[in-house]
Design a protein around this motif. Sequence first.
Motif, PDB file in Angstrom:
ATOM      1  N   GLU A   1       0.924   5.139   2.352  1.00  0.00           N
ATOM      2  CA  GLU A   1      -0.378   4.801   1.785  1.00  0.00           C
ATOM      3  C   GLU A   1      -1.255   3.996   2.750  1.00  0.00           C
ATOM      4  O   GLU A   1      -0.946   2.839   3.032  1.00  0.00           O
ATOM      5  CB  GLU A   1      -0.142   3.988   0.497  1.00  0.00           C
ATOM      6  N   PRO A   2      -2.347   4.585   3.222  1.00  0.00           N
ATOM      7  CA  PRO A   2      -3.206   3.871   4.184  1.00  0.00           C
ATOM      8  C   PRO A   2      -3.866   2.626   3.593  1.00  0.00           C
ATOM      9  O   PRO A   2      -4.142   1.672   4.327  1.00  0.00           O
ATOM     10  CB  PRO A   2      -4.258   4.919   4.565  1.00  0.00           C
ATOM     11  N   GLN A   3      -4.126   2.632   2.273  1.00  0.00           N
ATOM     12  CA  GLN A   3      -4.823   1.480   1.678  1.00  0.00           C
ATOM     13  C   GLN A   3      -3.994   0.200   1.779  1.00  0.00           C
ATOM     14  O   GLN A   3      -4.512  -0.896   1.592  1.00  0.00           O
ATOM     15  CB  GLN A   3      -5.176   1.768   0.212  1.00  0.00           C
TER      16      GLN A   3
ATOM     17  N   ASN B   1      -9.097  -0.808   6.292  1.00  0.00           N
ATOM     18  CA  ASN B   1      -9.564   0.486   6.799  1.00  0.00           C
ATOM     19  C   ASN B   1     -10.261   1.208   5.658  1.00  0.00           C
ATOM     20  O   ASN B   1     -10.246   0.759   4.524  1.00  0.00           O
ATOM     21  CB  ASN B   1      -8.388   1.304   7.357  1.00  0.00           C
ATOM     22  N   ASN B   2     -10.893   2.327   5.973  1.00  0.00           N
ATOM     23  CA  ASN B   2     -11.631   3.079   4.957  1.00  0.00           C
ATOM     24  C   ASN B   2     -10.842   4.256   4.422  1.00  0.00           C
ATOM     25  O   ASN B   2     -11.372   5.070   3.692  1.00  0.00           O
ATOM     26  CB  ASN B   2     -12.923   3.636   5.556  1.00  0.00           C
ATOM     27  N   LEU B   3      -9.582   4.365   4.814  1.00  0.00           N
ATOM     28  CA  LEU B   3      -8.835   5.575   4.494  1.00  0.00           C
ATOM     29  C   LEU B   3      -8.321   5.524   3.062  1.00  0.00           C
ATOM     30  O   LEU B   3      -7.920   4.478   2.570  1.00  0.00           O
ATOM     31  CB  LEU B   3      -7.670   5.729   5.475  1.00  0.00           C
TER      32      LEU B   3
ATOM     33  N   MET C   1      -3.348   9.778   1.082  1.00  0.00           N
ATOM     34  CA  MET C   1      -1.954   9.666   1.482  1.00  0.00           C
ATOM     35  C   MET C   1      -1.681  10.679   2.595  1.00  0.00           C
ATOM     36  O   MET C   1      -2.208  11.786   2.575  1.00  0.00           O
ATOM     37  CB  MET C   1      -1.031   9.912   0.290  1.00  0.00           C
ATOM     38  N   GLU C   2      -0.885  10.250   3.584  1.00  0.00           N
ATOM     39  CA  GLU C   2      -0.531  11.143   4.697  1.00  0.00           C
ATOM     40  C   GLU C   2       0.867  10.765   5.160  1.00  0.00           C
ATOM     41  O   GLU C   2       1.367   9.695   4.835  1.00  0.00           O
ATOM     42  CB  GLU C   2      -1.480  10.933   5.889  1.00  0.00           C
TER      43      GLU C   2
ATOM     44  N   SER D   1       3.846  -3.060   5.842  1.00  0.00           N
ATOM     45  CA  SER D   1       3.021  -3.073   4.640  1.00  0.00           C
ATOM     46  C   SER D   1       3.663  -2.366   3.456  1.00  0.00           C
ATOM     47  O   SER D   1       3.200  -2.513   2.322  1.00  0.00           O
ATOM     48  CB  SER D   1       1.667  -2.415   4.932  1.00  0.00           C
ATOM     49  N   GLN D   2       4.696  -1.583   3.698  1.00  0.00           N
ATOM     50  CA  GLN D   2       5.260  -0.773   2.612  1.00  0.00           C
ATOM     51  C   GLN D   2       6.601  -0.179   3.029  1.00  0.00           C
ATOM     52  O   GLN D   2       6.974  -0.239   4.198  1.00  0.00           O
ATOM     53  CB  GLN D   2       4.302   0.358   2.265  1.00  0.00           C
TER      54      GLN D   2
END
Length: 273
Positions: free
Chosen positions: A92-94, A99-101, A104-105, A124-125
């Motif tokens: 999860e980029p959030q 960032n503004n992303l 999910m990638e 972060s995760q």
Amino acid sequence: MLGLLLLQVLASCLWLGHSEVVTSFASCPNFFYDGTTPNDVLNPENPAWICQCYNDAYRYATLYNKDKKISVYSAYIYNPWPDKTHQTWFVEPQLIGKNNLKEMETEWYHIEKHKFTLDQINASQAVNADYNNLTGLERGHLNLNCHQGSRDNKTATFTLTNIVPQDTNLSKGQWNNYECKTMSINTQGCTTTYVITGAVPGNSFVSGGRVNRPSHIWSAACCLLDKNKTRAWGVIAENDKNKVQNLPLGQLEARLTSLYGGRAVTLFNSACP
Ligand SMILES: *[C@@H]1O[C@H](CO)[C@@H](O)[C@H](O)[C@H]1NC(C)=O
Ligand SMILES: *[C@@H]1O[C@H](CO)[C@@H](O)[C@H](O)[C@H]1NC(C)=O
Ligand SMILES: *[C@@H]1O[C@H](CO)[C@@H](O)[C@H](O)[C@H]1NC(C)=O
Ligand SMILES: *[C@@H]1O[C@H](CO)[C@@H](O)[C@H](O)[C@H]1NC(C)=O
Ligand SMILES: *[C@@H]1O[C@H](CO)[C@@H](O)[C@H](O)[C@H]1NC(C)=O
């Protein structure tokens, strides 16, 4: 035409294009019955509210515990369809700093494309490495692959913020039985069923102390019937036994109240009986 356009913009994850600290599910209230989330008794000290975005649409909502690196719950609309297999997992980029992303990638994609480092991601995760070496535990989905009705909606469940370490025997046994058999019986006659599935943090951790091993896994459903009638139910399981307890929603809330230290937990804010 304008209405259609507006609907598309609202469904898109890019509606809030600017970077900001998100402190609610304001972008995806539709995954909760009546737009009402569980009350804040479940909130951890360090929460993240994630509107799960895949292929430019919100698919469900997850409250994430950043300290314990597991989700508190995922909330979604039940729309069962047989499983599809899927091999890659998203992160999860959030959660990775500012960032503004939104999308999910995979870890690899974030590293190649957005120039994050694995250190930044795994600080972060939970990441794949945390789940690759578990014994007696597996990746337990909160929002289930088999409860989603389209290819994209299913794919969106394969993100590690929707996963907790779940007892393998429970996951493949009684929990699977509840998910696939009991749910299809219980939801007969329902026009829409809202589901919230969560994990109670436990006292131990896996992967070198990085990821919490939940003590219990639970699920609650609110089913809408004709003429404004509703029906609700719940289940809870200890995360080291292959046993699921069926119980009325009120009793599930009472169990969670005591597991979370005594302040009253409400899951659908009394909107569902
Ligand atoms: C986090 O990523 C770094 C590589 O950047 C690695 O050295 C470290 O072992 C990783 N930790 C975990 C728990 O995956
Ligand atoms: C996985 O476990 C094996 C044996 O228990 C160990 O040798 C290996 O280093 C572990 N790998 C990771 C990534 O922790
Ligand atoms: C899972 O079930 C098998 C067979 O019943 C049993 O041998 C095993 O100990 C169980 N594993 C756990 C982690 O409880
Ligand atoms: C996919 O999920 C979205 C969001 O819940 C929902 O609006 C849509 O109807 C779902 N599609 C299918 C085919 O289930
Ligand atoms: C159902 O509930 C809605 C709002 O809660 C209300 O406006 C509507 O009149 C109700 N319909 C019936 C058939 O009771």
